[in-house]
Design a protein around this motif. Structure first.
Motif, PDB file in Angstrom:
ATOM      1  N   ALA A 226       1.326  -1.439   0.107  1.00 44.49           N
ATOM      2  CA  ALA A 226      -0.087   0.273   0.284  1.00 44.49           C
ATOM      3  C   ALA A 226       1.323   0.885   0.258  1.00 44.49           C
ATOM      4  CB  ALA A 226      -0.681   0.104   0.998  1.00 44.49           C
ATOM      5  N   TYR A 236      -3.378  -3.809  -3.028  1.00 47.92           N
ATOM      6  CA  TYR A 236      -4.896  -5.218  -3.162  1.00 47.92           C
ATOM      7  C   TYR A 236      -5.791  -4.386  -3.275  1.00 47.92           C
ATOM      8  CZ  TYR A 236      -7.780  -8.463  -1.250  1.00 47.92           C
ATOM      9  OH  TYR A 236      -8.303  -9.292  -1.329  1.00 47.92           O
ATOM     10  N   ALA A 237      -6.246  -3.122  -3.044  1.00 47.46           N
ATOM     11  CA  ALA A 237      -7.113  -1.859  -2.864  1.00 47.46           C
ATOM     12  C   ALA A 237      -7.861  -1.454  -4.219  1.00 47.46           C
ATOM     13  CB  ALA A 237      -6.694  -1.157  -1.999  1.00 47.46           C
ATOM     14  N   ARG A 240     -10.226  -4.182  -6.538  1.00 50.20           N
ATOM     15  CA  ARG A 240     -11.000  -4.311  -5.892  1.00 50.20           C
ATOM     16  C   ARG A 240     -11.765  -4.121  -7.371  1.00 50.20           C
ATOM     17  NH1 ARG A 240     -14.394  -0.702  -5.625  1.00 50.20           N
ATOM     18  NH2 ARG A 240     -13.282   0.943  -5.389  1.00 50.20           N
TER      19      ARG A 240
END
Length: 520
Positions: A226, A236-237, A240
């Motif tokens: 992040a 990873y965010a 989505r």
């Protein structure tokens, strides 16, 4: 997937098409890391690099580009390919569009935060570039970004195709078609597969393929940590909104930072596996997973027959477009020093062996004499019309003896016992800087530009530098190889008895430069 091209040769009018077609090639190399690059070797782990860099397009995105264009290009209609891409995908598309489909116009939509090196690389491959503001990795569904702009443009014309790697299932299915079968054919013992996740196409395709042919294979996806950035993969965010079925294609996810990615890539490159930061990124993700398993005592659960764990990670692209970023991300100690680095900013002009002349060759072109020069007193020879001789020695040495009608431009950085500028970087730096300053004089350069100029010094080396400077300013100049030492060795000037008289009438020159001439 079979092919009979064991000699890796491509013949005929379709040779380039075959060269780009994985079905006509031997599989891309799968290379085991030697023990010194594998910290888990003694734990029974064997690690292999799948060299996607060895495809003709030099990156992992070549497979999706092939598959997407094959299903979307209409040879009778398509004139333009448009894709939002940070580099590898659209570069691959541009080559494949030309080679396979005869489409010459490929356009790249990309972030205005793209590095200059990448932009130049795209221009090198002939891409038409449009930059977009906003996030460097926009969400695929964001109507304000370049992804949707490309999609809208393609809807406006039947001649435009937007493959849209973010939503096109032929992206990830290319790895079911080619990459997965290659790896399984090369290493049926495989236990762990590791790939980075950007569009997630690579991991989705490989994970889906191995779930079908060998469900025991652990599928490891790698995302960027992040707030960090590695070219290609996403955090990873940002996964989505990706609509590919990537969640069903992975068993575990690791998050990796940029410093580890660049560091491991650098290490692999130096050991002969030339690959970019996303390749180091994948390997670091694999290392992290193995380390956690080892600490938890579950590493052996991954092993196959014989207690050996066979792991494959993908080497995705090459490092060259990211070179400046390696120096930004890593400590200075990672890189060997540049010796004589001071020379990077001086001595910048061209040299040519033809400009360094032997004395007995060049002097007859400059001076008029009834007899060979070595048999003639210097007082008996005259400078030919439209010639100049510049003598760079100190005034005292110049006044002792010199070629007739020479102009003395004494360099403060030059002395009779000074080391050659080509053996001492400090000498070269000081002499080049002084010469550049002297030959900024417009009146001097203007006069010299009307003549053929011969430059002499003590050993010939400083004159060689001066000739390079003069030639860069458009002046026809040569130097005497060996300088005044060579002149004396040839016997030129051994009986010279003339005395230099000070005169500035021969040439307009700034008073800061010492000028002496011998009258004709």
């Amino acid at each position: 997937m079979t092919n009979s091209n064991e000699h890796n040769v491509y013949f005929g009018s379709n040779s380039l098409k075959k060269y780009f077609n994985p079905d006509c090639q031997p599989p891309l190399p799968l290379v085991e890391l030697p023990e010194y690059l594998n910290p888990f070797y003694d734990d029974g782990v064997r690690i292999y690099a799948k060299m996607m860099t060895m495809h003709p397009a030099n990156n992992v995105k070549a497979m999706p580009a092939l598959n997407m264009l094959e299903s979307s290009v209409d040879s009778n209609k398509t004139k333009t390919i448009i894709e939002y891409s940070s580099g590898s995908t659209v570069i691959s598309m541009s080559m494949i569009a030309r080679v396979i489909h005869g489409v010459q116009d490929t356009r790249a939509f990309l972030s205005n935060k793209t590095s200059d090196a990448k932009l130049k690389l795209m221009q090198f491959f002939g891409l038409d570039i449009t930059l977009f503001g906003g996030p460097s990795q926009p969400e695929p569904v964001d109507s304000r970004g370049g992804i949707q702009s490309a999609h809208r443009m393609a809807k406006e014309s039947d001649e435009i195709v937007n493959p849209n790697q973010y939503e096109n299932d032929n992206n990830w299915q290319s790895h079911i078609r080619w990459t997965g079968p290659q790896i399984f054919r090369q290493l049926p013992e495989i236990n762990v597969l590791c790939a980075g996740m950007g569009t997630s196409g690579t991991m989705t395709g490989l994970g889906t393929y191995f779930k079908g042919v060998k469900p025991s294979v652990m599928r490891l996806g790698v995302c960027t940590a992040a707030g960090d950035r590695v070219p290609g993969p996403r955090s990873y965010a940002l996964m989505r909104p990706v609509e590919f079925p990537w969640k069903e294609a992975v068993d575990a996810i690791e998050e990796v930072g940029s410093v580890d990615s660049y560091s491991l890539s650098l290490k692999l490159c130096r050991e002969g596996l030339v690959c970019g930061p996303s390749s180091g990124f994948n390997l670091q993700g694999l290392f992290q997973m193995l380390s956690k398993r080892k600490a938890a005592g579950t590493l052996s659960d991954l092993a196959g027959s014989g207690g050996i764990t066979h792991c494959v990670f993908l080497c995705c692209d090459l490092p060259y477009q990211y070179i400046s970023e390696y120096f930004q991300k890593l400590e200075t100690e990672e890189f060997p020093p540049i010796r004589n680095e001071r020379l990077a900013k001086v001595d910048l002009h061209r040299y040519d062996e033809a400009w360094e002349r032997d004395a007995l060759e060049v002097l007859p072109q400059v001076y008029a004499s009834a007899r060979p020069l070595e048999q003639t007193l210097l007082s008996q020879i005259t400078l030919k019309h439209l010639h100049r001789v510049l003598d760079l020695r100190q005034a005292a040495d110049f006044n002792t003896w010199h070629l007739p009608e020479s102009i003395n431009i004494s360099l403060s950085s030059l002395g009779p016992h000074m080391r050659s500028p080509f053996s001492d970087s400090a000498v070269l730096e000081s002499q080049w800087v002084e010469l550049e300053q002297i030959f900024r004089n417009e009146r001097l350069v203007s006069d010299l530009g009307l003549h053929h100029v011969l430059v002499v010094c003590y050993s010939g080396d400083t004159a060689r530098v001066a000739t390079s400077v003069l030639r860069a300013k458009g002046i026809n100049a040569d130097s005497v190889r060996g300088g005044h030492h060579a002149l004396r060795m040839h016997g030129i000037g051994r009986k010279m008895s003339v005395t230099a008289e000070c005169s500035t009438s021969k040439i307009p020159i700034a008073t800061a430069v010492s000028v002496s001439t011998v009258p004709p």
